[in-house]
Every structure is written in C-alpha cells, then in structure tokens.
Design a protein around this motif. Structure first.
Motif, mmCIF file in Angstrom:
data_model
loop_
_atom_site.group_PDB
_atom_site.id
_atom_site.type_symbol
_atom_site.label_atom_id
_atom_site.label_comp_id
_atom_site.label_asym_id
_atom_site.label_seq_id
_atom_site.Cartn_x
_atom_site.Cartn_y
_atom_site.Cartn_z
ATOM 1 N N GLY A 196 0.726 -1.114 -0.045
ATOM 2 C CA GLY A 196 0.038 -0.064 -0.084
ATOM 3 C C GLY A 196 0.818 1.157 -0.034
ATOM 4 N N THR A 197 2.205 1.359 -0.275
ATOM 5 C CA THR A 197 2.948 2.344 -0.202
ATOM 6 C C THR A 197 3.704 2.446 -1.522
ATOM 7 O OG1 THR A 197 3.357 2.092 2.198
ATOM 8 C CG2 THR A 197 4.842 3.421 0.886
ATOM 9 N N THR A 198 3.909 3.483 -2.046
ATOM 10 C CA THR A 198 4.888 3.902 -3.108
ATOM 11 C C THR A 198 6.135 3.526 -2.810
ATOM 12 O OG1 THR A 198 3.404 5.504 -4.111
ATOM 13 C CG2 THR A 198 5.508 5.616 -4.934
ATOM 14 N N VAL A 199 6.732 2.706 -3.503
ATOM 15 C CA VAL A 199 8.051 2.195 -3.113
ATOM 16 C C VAL A 199 9.171 2.629 -4.289
ATOM 17 C CG1 VAL A 199 7.536 0.302 -1.773
ATOM 18 C CG2 VAL A 199 7.794 -0.124 -4.480
ATOM 19 N N THR A 200 8.581 3.703 -5.514
ATOM 20 C CA THR A 200 9.810 4.113 -6.306
ATOM 21 C C THR A 200 9.630 5.628 -6.038
ATOM 22 O OG1 THR A 200 7.735 4.086 -7.760
ATOM 23 C CG2 THR A 200 9.219 2.302 -8.043
ATOM 24 N N PRO A 201 10.149 6.473 -6.595
ATOM 25 C CA PRO A 201 10.497 7.876 -6.336
ATOM 26 C C PRO A 201 9.148 8.368 -6.952
ATOM 27 C CG PRO A 201 12.368 7.302 -7.296
ATOM 28 C CD PRO A 201 11.740 5.848 -7.378
ATOM 29 N N PRO A 202 8.547 9.317 -6.363
ATOM 30 C CA PRO A 202 7.309 10.111 -6.830
ATOM 31 C C PRO A 202 7.527 10.778 -8.224
ATOM 32 C CG PRO A 202 8.131 11.246 -4.731
ATOM 33 C CD PRO A 202 9.037 10.004 -5.057
ATOM 34 N N THR A 203 8.779 11.255 -8.482
ATOM 35 C CA THR A 203 9.216 11.642 -9.889
ATOM 36 C C THR A 203 9.317 10.936 -10.938
ATOM 37 O OG1 THR A 203 11.562 11.790 -9.127
ATOM 38 C CG2 THR A 203 10.522 13.729 -8.666
ATOM 39 N N ARG A 204 9.278 9.346 -10.624
ATOM 40 C CA ARG A 204 9.435 8.401 -11.687
ATOM 41 C C ARG A 204 8.225 8.563 -12.550
ATOM 42 N NH1 ARG A 204 8.505 2.806 -13.008
ATOM 43 N NH2 ARG A 204 10.289 1.805 -13.242
ATOM 44 N N ARG A 205 8.852 8.600 -13.856
ATOM 45 C CA ARG A 205 7.543 8.916 -15.043
ATOM 46 C C ARG A 205 8.436 8.670 -16.304
ATOM 47 N NH1 ARG A 205 5.754 13.317 -18.032
ATOM 48 N NH2 ARG A 205 3.589 13.179 -18.553
ATOM 49 N N PHE A 206 7.857 7.615 -17.102
ATOM 50 C CA PHE A 206 8.367 7.345 -18.460
ATOM 51 C C PHE A 206 7.137 7.427 -19.354
ATOM 52 C CE2 PHE A 206 11.032 4.963 -15.221
ATOM 53 C CZ PHE A 206 12.153 5.437 -15.568
ATOM 54 N N VAL A 207 7.464 7.744 -20.409
ATOM 55 C CA VAL A 207 6.206 7.978 -21.403
ATOM 56 C C VAL A 207 6.607 7.439 -22.956
ATOM 57 C CG1 VAL A 207 5.125 9.823 -22.792
ATOM 58 C CG2 VAL A 207 5.743 10.296 -20.350
ATOM 59 N N MET A 208 5.636 6.849 -23.495
ATOM 60 C CA MET A 208 6.088 6.149 -24.804
ATOM 61 C C MET A 208 4.766 6.396 -25.465
ATOM 62 S SD MET A 208 6.418 2.309 -25.763
ATOM 63 C CE MET A 208 8.130 1.977 -26.247
ATOM 64 N N MET A 209 4.752 6.990 -26.633
ATOM 65 C CA MET A 209 3.669 6.881 -27.842
ATOM 66 C C MET A 209 3.779 5.660 -28.480
ATOM 67 S SD MET A 209 1.620 9.236 -29.060
ATOM 68 C CE MET A 209 2.073 10.757 -28.578
ATOM 69 N N THR A 210 2.456 5.051 -28.975
ATOM 70 C CA THR A 210 2.264 4.080 -29.520
ATOM 71 C C THR A 210 1.169 4.572 -30.734
ATOM 72 O OG1 THR A 210 0.372 3.233 -28.174
ATOM 73 C CG2 THR A 210 2.854 2.419 -27.906
ATOM 74 N N ASP A 211 1.338 3.926 -31.694
ATOM 75 C CA ASP A 211 0.377 4.144 -32.907
ATOM 76 C C ASP A 211 0.375 2.666 -33.751
ATOM 77 O OD1 ASP A 211 -1.097 5.487 -34.714
ATOM 78 O OD2 ASP A 211 0.479 6.864 -35.413
ATOM 79 N N ALA A 212 -0.489 3.020 -34.686
ATOM 80 C CA ALA A 212 -0.725 1.774 -35.748
ATOM 81 C C ALA A 212 -0.192 2.116 -37.033
ATOM 82 C CB ALA A 212 -2.088 1.481 -35.584
ATOM 83 N N PRO A 213 0.263 1.228 -37.760
ATOM 84 C CA PRO A 213 0.547 1.553 -39.178
ATOM 85 C C PRO A 213 -0.821 2.172 -40.037
ATOM 86 C CG PRO A 213 0.609 -0.818 -38.815
ATOM 87 C CD PRO A 213 0.312 -0.120 -37.808
ATOM 88 N N PRO A 214 -0.318 2.780 -41.191
ATOM 89 C CA PRO A 214 -1.671 3.035 -41.984
ATOM 90 C C PRO A 214 -2.638 1.980 -42.292
ATOM 91 C CG PRO A 214 0.471 4.196 -42.723
ATOM 92 C CD PRO A 214 0.809 3.289 -41.432
ATOM 93 N N GLY A 215 -2.338 0.983 -42.448
ATOM 94 C CA GLY A 215 -3.147 -0.081 -42.999
ATOM 95 C C GLY A 215 -4.161 -0.329 -41.780
ATOM 96 N N LEU A 216 -3.908 -0.159 -40.688
ATOM 97 C CA LEU A 216 -4.756 -0.274 -39.346
ATOM 98 C C LEU A 216 -5.154 0.881 -39.152
ATOM 99 C CD1 LEU A 216 -2.658 -3.285 -37.786
ATOM 100 C CD2 LEU A 216 -4.664 -3.346 -38.935
ATOM 101 N N GLY A 217 -5.255 2.104 -39.467
ATOM 102 C CA GLY A 217 -5.882 3.407 -39.250
ATOM 103 C C GLY A 217 -4.858 4.387 -38.567
ATOM 104 N N GLY A 218 -3.660 3.959 -38.502
ATOM 105 C CA GLY A 218 -2.761 5.120 -37.673
ATOM 106 C C GLY A 218 -1.930 5.850 -38.906
ATOM 107 N N VAL A 219 -0.869 6.637 -38.273
ATOM 108 C CA VAL A 219 0.066 7.221 -39.049
ATOM 109 C C VAL A 219 1.551 6.596 -39.030
ATOM 110 C CG1 VAL A 219 -1.528 9.154 -39.460
ATOM 111 C CG2 VAL A 219 0.166 9.183 -37.541
ATOM 112 N N ASP A 220 1.770 5.491 -38.379
ATOM 113 C CA ASP A 220 3.025 5.264 -37.908
ATOM 114 C C ASP A 220 3.922 6.065 -37.155
ATOM 115 O OD1 ASP A 220 4.103 2.544 -37.929
ATOM 116 O OD2 ASP A 220 4.951 2.661 -40.253
ATOM 117 N N SER A 221 3.476 6.827 -36.311
ATOM 118 C CA SER A 221 4.016 7.791 -35.710
ATOM 119 C C SER A 221 4.854 7.156 -34.251
ATOM 120 C CB SER A 221 3.458 9.062 -34.858
ATOM 121 O OG SER A 221 2.549 8.709 -33.956
#
Length: 185
Positions: free
Chosen positions: A52-77
C-alpha cells in the motif's frame, strides 16, 4: 556500479529486504494510457506500490507513444502496441542477461538480441475466427561476446529464460480483468 555497469549492490539490497519481508516482493505497477487522436496512445509508466506504499520515487515517470501503421488506421508515428510487447520481451531478456552476468561474475563485452514475431492480421481484422489476434510465434537469438567460458555465459542466458517476468507473462498469461466507465459529453 558493478561488473558490466550493473548496480549489483542495489540488487542485493532489494533481495535482502524481500527475504526479510516477503510481502515487499508483491508489487503493483501503475501506468496510464491516454488517447492522442487517431490510433495514437500516450502511455505513462509511473510508480510501483508494495504494502500500500509507493516504493519508487514520486518523480518516476516514463512516457511512450504508440500508434498503428496506416493500414490499421494510424500514421506510424510510434511502435504499434503489439511491437511494444516484443520490445518488452527483448528489453527484459537483454537486461536480465546483463544482470545475471554481473551476479555470476561474468564480464560481457557485447550483447545483442535479434527477435521476430509472426502475426496473422486476418485474426485482428475478423477475417477468420480460427486465427488468433496476436503473435503465433516469437523467436529470438542471443549473441554474447565475452572472454568468459561459454558455459558460464550460457548460464546467464538460460537463467533469464527461466526467470524473465515478461517471458513468464507471455507463456503463462495472467488473469485480466476490466472495468468500464462511461461519461457522457
């Protein structure tokens, strides 16, 4: 840092703490995904919690963008979500071999993984219900350059093949539950 630039002391300290209090080993990993228009999702990886307690630093933040290829509706970004599954497996195997090598006192000079996964889009697209929606097979080749004897290096790879949490999750799928919240606009 220790051998192979792996923080062996931190690993041993965590191991000691969990041996003393096994409940500390049970973690909840939190992340959040937000739609970014089209088929893009911005996924933020955040904290881990134990007891029930956070055991990682509160500043821990990682970001990742996902997308689909054009044939599946995305722009492959960004990588497709299914590709991030392979990324997770490759990253886990790579870091696990390096960590095991440090723990087993094996110096490594190079480590590469070549991975591929086979998927049949007819399942995803609903063309054939007998075709699964995800990967049918995942294969990888590990190449390690080291002055250590081959059997010692092989032990590092074989250990992570048995202990990888990502590989374990893929080979023995967890129970997945879902909730739905509707908010009218």
């Amino acid at each position: 840092m220790g051998l192979n630039d792996v923080n062996v002391e931190a690993m041993r300290e965590l191991d000691r703490k969990i041996r003393e209090d096994p409940a500390l080993g049970r973690r909840t990993v939190r992340l959040r995904s937000s739609w970014q228009r089209g088929t893009k999702a911005l996924v933020e990886v955040g904290t881990h919690e134990a007891l029930g307690t956070t055991v990682t630093p509160p500043t821990r933040r990682f970001v990742m963008m996902t997308d689909a290829p054009p044939g599946l509706g995305g722009v492959d970004s960004g990588p497709a979500a299914i590709e991030t599954l392979l990324i997770a497996l490759a990253g886990c195997i790579t870091s696990g071999i390096a960590a095991n090598a440090a723990l087993f006192d094996v110096s490594i000079d190079g480590l590469h993984i070549y991975m591929e996964g086979d998927i049949d889009l007819r399942g995803l697209l609903g063309h054939d219900r007998s075709v699964r929606n995800g990967f049918d097979e995942i294969r990888y080749t590990v190449t390690v350059r080291s002055a250590a004897p081959e059997d010692k290096v092989r032990r590092c790879k074989e250990t992570i093949d048995r202990k990888s949490p990502v590989r374990d999750t893929l080979t023995t799928p967890p129970r997945i539950t879902t909730n739905f919240i509707f908010k009218p606009s």
